[in-house]
Design an enzyme around this catalytic site. Structure first.
Site, PDB file in Angstrom:
ATOM      1  N   GLN A 145     -66.463   4.807  57.126  1.00 32.42           N
ATOM      2  CA  GLN A 145     -67.781   5.322  56.736  1.00 32.42           C
ATOM      3  C   GLN A 145     -68.035   6.663  57.431  1.00 32.42           C
ATOM      4  O   GLN A 145     -67.968   6.753  58.659  1.00 32.42           O
ATOM      5  CB  GLN A 145     -68.866   4.292  57.089  1.00 32.42           C
ATOM      6  CG  GLN A 145     -70.229   4.641  56.581  1.00 32.42           C
ATOM      7  CD  GLN A 145     -70.310   4.666  55.045  1.00 32.42           C
ATOM      8  OE1 GLN A 145     -69.748   3.808  54.365  1.00 32.42           O
ATOM      9  NE2 GLN A 145     -70.993   5.656  54.500  1.00 32.42           N
ATOM     10  N   ASP A 182     -60.898   5.198  49.111  1.00 24.55           N
ATOM     11  CA  ASP A 182     -61.883   6.280  49.003  1.00 24.55           C
ATOM     12  C   ASP A 182     -61.259   7.514  48.351  1.00 24.55           C
ATOM     13  O   ASP A 182     -61.985   8.420  47.946  1.00 24.55           O
ATOM     14  CB  ASP A 182     -62.396   6.672  50.404  1.00 24.55           C
ATOM     15  CG  ASP A 182     -63.812   6.183  50.655  1.00 24.55           C
ATOM     16  OD1 ASP A 182     -64.520   5.872  49.664  1.00 24.55           O
ATOM     17  OD2 ASP A 182     -64.216   6.111  51.833  1.00 24.55           O
ATOM     18  N   LYS A 206     -71.833  -2.165  50.583  1.00 30.51           N
ATOM     19  CA  LYS A 206     -70.440  -2.273  50.134  1.00 30.51           C
ATOM     20  C   LYS A 206     -69.895  -3.673  50.439  1.00 30.51           C
ATOM     21  O   LYS A 206     -69.252  -4.294  49.581  1.00 30.51           O
ATOM     22  CB  LYS A 206     -69.578  -1.206  50.831  1.00 30.51           C
ATOM     23  CG  LYS A 206     -69.854   0.190  50.293  1.00 30.51           C
ATOM     24  CD  LYS A 206     -69.250   1.285  51.171  1.00 30.51           C
ATOM     25  CE  LYS A 206     -69.711   2.653  50.681  1.00 30.51           C
ATOM     26  NZ  LYS A 206     -69.378   3.747  51.587  1.00 30.51           N
TER      27      LYS A 206
END
Ligand code: NAP
Length: 278
Positions: free
Chosen positions: A93, A116, A49
């Site tokens: 994460q 997200d 990412k």
């Protein structure tokens, strides 16, 4: 033999389309990726990412806390990033080490920086049909379908899995696109007969090669979200690719299907967050 849906190509197109939007911004979009502990898979995902963000010219910050970090420490980092004007998108994460309350952490992210799309406000907006930030993996699946010219309206779709990050928002997006959606899960009985009646199947189970080719109809479009590492090092999906590819109309490979789309959608959400920032 099924048509292969190439996620790398579609992701490339999505990322290319971001370039002019990034150039039109007054400052580079900023993303912060927060990781706790030493889970090797998480490390690889975070590196991918941040590498992609770097290539697009984003401002990026990788916050790495030790395995024994406390809830208060992690919350303080989220508060700092929420207040940082250089940061448009924050992602934590998952999974977090046991002992940390992941739900409380995700709830703490400013919804306008929740790239997200996991914050209850963003999930609620999606449920009400007025999405702001849509979870990246299901958003990527919808883009794969539209880019491949696969019609969703009026189709029977089965989503296998009901997690908050994949299955549940996936079902909402397919329904919003006017599919008739069934969500299957671990208590579903006779999954094969449900699947055989489906035009579109999305597998998000987390069990290697679980869905067999003869559970699927010959005209089916199969999207395999699963990423499973076998003992011999091979990466496989939740669909038994060898049997399914012989039978169905179209299928995503693993790797090279949904995976690249997730990162592309994360970058797209971050650019959108930067555009929306006053
Ligand atoms: P998860 O939270 O473990 O959820 C798995 C779901 O599968 C649950 O809803 C579970 O049902 C259901 N399930 C388990 N066994 C089943 C069975 N025998 N029959 C039918 N349903 C069953 O997993 P997730 O986070 O959604 O991830 C799913 C997969 O996608 C994993 O392989 C993960 O690595 C992968 N993934 C890929 C990406 C990507 O970028 N490509 C992103 C995220 C995740 P219950 O609710 O009843 O327990």
């Amino acid at each position: 033999m099924a048509q292969l849906i190439d996620g790398r190509q579609v992701a490339k197109a999505a990322l290319l389309a971001l370039r002019p939007r990034i150039q039109a911004l007054k400052r580079p979009p900023g993303i912060a990726v927060v990781r706790v502990g030493e889970d090797p898979a998480s490390r690889v995902y975070v590196e991918r990412k941040t590498a992609r963000a770097e290539r697009l010219g984003f401002w990026h910050e990788h916050v790495h806390l030790e395995l024994d970090a406390s809830q208060a420490q992690l919350e303080a980092e989220i508060d700092r990033l929420n207040a940082d004007p250089k940061i448009d998108g924050i992602l934590v994460q998952l999974p977090l080490p046991s002992g940390l309350d992941g739900t409380a952490i995700l709830d703490r992210i400013d919804p306008s920086k929740d790239v997200d799309g996991f914050h209850p406000e963003n999930i609620g907006r999606l449920a009400q049909g007025r999405p702001q930030f849509v979870p990246c993996t299901p958003a990527g699946v919808m883009r794969l379908l539209s880019h491949s010219g696969i019609k969703v309206e009026g189709k029977r779709a089965v989503v296998v899995g009901r997690s908050n990050i994949v299955g549940r928002p996936m079902a909402m997006l397919l329904e919003a696109a006017n599919a008739t959606v069934t969500v299957a899960h671990s208590r579903t009985t006779d999954l094969p007969s449900l699947l055989r009646a489906a035009d579109i199947v999305v597998a998000a189970v987390g069990r290697p090669e679980f869905l067999k080719g003869d559970w699927l109809s010959e005209g089916a479009v199969v999207i395999d979200v699963g990423i499973n590492r076998l003992a011999d090092g091979r990466l496989v999906g939740d669909v038994d690719f060898e049997s399914a590819v012989q039978r169905v109309a179209a299928i995503t490979p693993v790797p090279g299907g949904v995976g690249p789309m997730t990162i592309a959608m994360l970058m797209e959400n971050t650019v959108k967050a930067a555009e929306l920032r006053p």
